[in-house]
Write a protein that holds these residues in place. Sequence first.
Motif, PDB file in Angstrom:
ATOM      1  N   VAL A  37       0.842  -1.200   0.000  1.00 36.58           N
ATOM      2  CA  VAL A  37       0.000   0.000   0.000  1.00 36.58           C
ATOM      3  C   VAL A  37       0.878   1.251   0.000  1.00 36.58           C
ATOM      4  CG1 VAL A  37      -1.648   1.340   1.368  1.00 36.58           C
ATOM      5  CG2 VAL A  37      -2.002  -1.115   1.041  1.00 36.58           C
ATOM      6  N   GLN A  38       1.881   1.274   0.858  1.00 31.76           N
ATOM      7  CA  GLN A  38       2.771   2.431   0.920  1.00 31.76           C
ATOM      8  C   GLN A  38       3.493   2.641  -0.410  1.00 31.76           C
ATOM      9  OE1 GLN A  38       5.390   2.341   4.367  1.00 31.76           O
ATOM     10  NE2 GLN A  38       3.764   1.391   5.563  1.00 31.76           N
ATOM     11  N   ALA A  39       3.918   1.550  -1.040  1.00 28.53           N
ATOM     12  CA  ALA A  39       4.640   1.654  -2.311  1.00 28.53           C
ATOM     13  C   ALA A  39       3.753   2.223  -3.422  1.00 28.53           C
ATOM     14  CB  ALA A  39       5.199   0.297  -2.717  1.00 28.53           C
ATOM     15  N   GLN A  40       2.471   1.988  -3.335  1.00 25.19           N
ATOM     16  CA  GLN A  40       1.544   2.508  -4.346  1.00 25.19           C
ATOM     17  C   GLN A  40       1.456   4.032  -4.317  1.00 25.19           C
ATOM     18  OE1 GLN A  40      -2.097   0.445  -3.536  1.00 25.19           O
ATOM     19  NE2 GLN A  40      -1.439  -1.415  -4.584  1.00 25.19           N
ATOM     20  N   PHE A  41       1.814   4.624  -3.197  1.00 25.67           N
ATOM     21  CA  PHE A  41       1.686   6.070  -3.050  1.00 25.67           C
ATOM     22  C   PHE A  41       3.020   6.803  -3.007  1.00 25.67           C
ATOM     23  CE2 PHE A  41      -2.253   4.275  -1.349  1.00 25.67           C
ATOM     24  CZ  PHE A  41      -3.172   4.961  -2.124  1.00 25.67           C
ATOM     25  N   SER A  44       8.343  10.151  -4.269  1.00 24.78           N
ATOM     26  CA  SER A  44       9.705  10.686  -4.301  1.00 24.78           C
ATOM     27  C   SER A  44      10.698   9.571  -3.980  1.00 24.78           C
ATOM     28  CB  SER A  44       9.864  11.808  -3.266  1.00 24.78           C
ATOM     29  OG  SER A  44       9.796  11.278  -1.953  1.00 24.78           O
ATOM     30  N   ASP A  45      11.952   9.836  -4.291  1.00 22.53           N
ATOM     31  CA  ASP A  45      13.011   8.876  -3.959  1.00 22.53           C
ATOM     32  C   ASP A  45      13.100   8.675  -2.453  1.00 22.53           C
ATOM     33  OD1 ASP A  45      13.636   8.504  -6.611  1.00 22.53           O
ATOM     34  OD2 ASP A  45      15.364   9.867  -6.593  1.00 22.53           O
ATOM     35  N   GLU A  46      12.871   9.730  -1.705  1.00 19.40           N
ATOM     36  CA  GLU A  46      12.928   9.635  -0.243  1.00 19.40           C
ATOM     37  C   GLU A  46      11.855   8.673   0.279  1.00 19.40           C
ATOM     38  OE1 GLU A  46      11.985  12.617   3.373  1.00 19.40           O
ATOM     39  OE2 GLU A  46      13.468  13.352   1.926  1.00 19.40           O
ATOM     40  N   GLN A  47      10.660   8.779  -0.253  1.00 16.02           N
ATOM     41  CA  GLN A  47       9.584   7.874   0.157  1.00 16.02           C
ATOM     42  C   GLN A  47       9.887   6.442  -0.266  1.00 16.02           C
ATOM     43  OE1 GLN A  47       6.215   9.777  -1.718  1.00 16.02           O
ATOM     44  NE2 GLN A  47       5.609  10.798   0.186  1.00 16.02           N
ATOM     45  N   LEU A  48      10.409   6.287  -1.475  1.00 17.39           N
ATOM     46  CA  LEU A  48      10.777   4.951  -1.953  1.00 17.39           C
ATOM     47  C   LEU A  48      11.823   4.335  -1.037  1.00 17.39           C
ATOM     48  CD1 LEU A  48      10.625   2.662  -4.038  1.00 17.39           C
ATOM     49  CD2 LEU A  48      12.365   3.896  -5.360  1.00 17.39           C
ATOM     50  N   ILE A  74      14.741   0.518  -8.210  1.00 22.41           N
ATOM     51  CA  ILE A  74      14.845   1.967  -8.367  1.00 22.41           C
ATOM     52  C   ILE A  74      13.494   2.644  -8.603  1.00 22.41           C
ATOM     53  CG2 ILE A  74      17.245   1.902  -9.169  1.00 22.41           C
ATOM     54  CD1 ILE A  74      16.115   2.202 -12.039  1.00 22.41           C
ATOM     55  N   SER A  75      12.423   1.856  -8.528  1.00 28.77           N
ATOM     56  CA  SER A  75      11.101   2.449  -8.712  1.00 28.77           C
ATOM     57  C   SER A  75      10.086   1.744  -7.816  1.00 28.77           C
ATOM     58  CB  SER A  75      10.646   2.329 -10.173  1.00 28.77           C
ATOM     59  OG  SER A  75      10.334   0.981 -10.485  1.00 28.77           O
ATOM     60  N   ALA A  76       8.989   2.428  -7.575  1.00 29.32           N
ATOM     61  CA  ALA A  76       7.911   1.844  -6.770  1.00 29.32           C
ATOM     62  C   ALA A  76       7.336   0.610  -7.463  1.00 29.32           C
ATOM     63  CB  ALA A  76       6.827   2.881  -6.523  1.00 29.32           C
ATOM     64  N   GLU A  77       7.280   0.626  -8.778  1.00 32.82           N
ATOM     65  CA  GLU A  77       6.752  -0.519  -9.524  1.00 32.82           C
ATOM     66  C   GLU A  77       7.618  -1.755  -9.307  1.00 32.82           C
ATOM     67  OE1 GLU A  77       7.299   2.533 -10.984  1.00 32.82           O
ATOM     68  OE2 GLU A  77       5.202   3.143 -10.945  1.00 32.82           O
TER      69      GLU A  77
END
Length: 97
Positions: A37-41, A44-48, A74-77
């Motif tokens: 759920v967190q990754a879906q939102f 930014s790089d900091e959040q990732l 390197i990405s949320a996906e």
Amino acid sequence: MRIDISDNLRHFFTRYNEERRLSLWQALLDELVSIKVQAQFVESDEQLNAVKHKFKGICRYLAIEFDMQMAQIISAEQLLDVVGHIYEQVVAIKDEL
């Protein structure tokens, strides 16, 4: 990125009695869902990096060496894909607990 961690999971859960295994299994599923759920939102790089850090902590707790693979995310996906794959493996071992 596909990594089979089923043996690591089995080894982790064998250290506990059946009742404890089931509660730990559920807690692990809940944490993985939370990470998804967190990754879906992530915006930014900091959040990732924060979500990756949480996932890395879970992997370390389970004694899964995942540092090289984590560096490649390197990405949320990509993170969603890996977490989803791990989630599927956790679900798959429930009958063995």
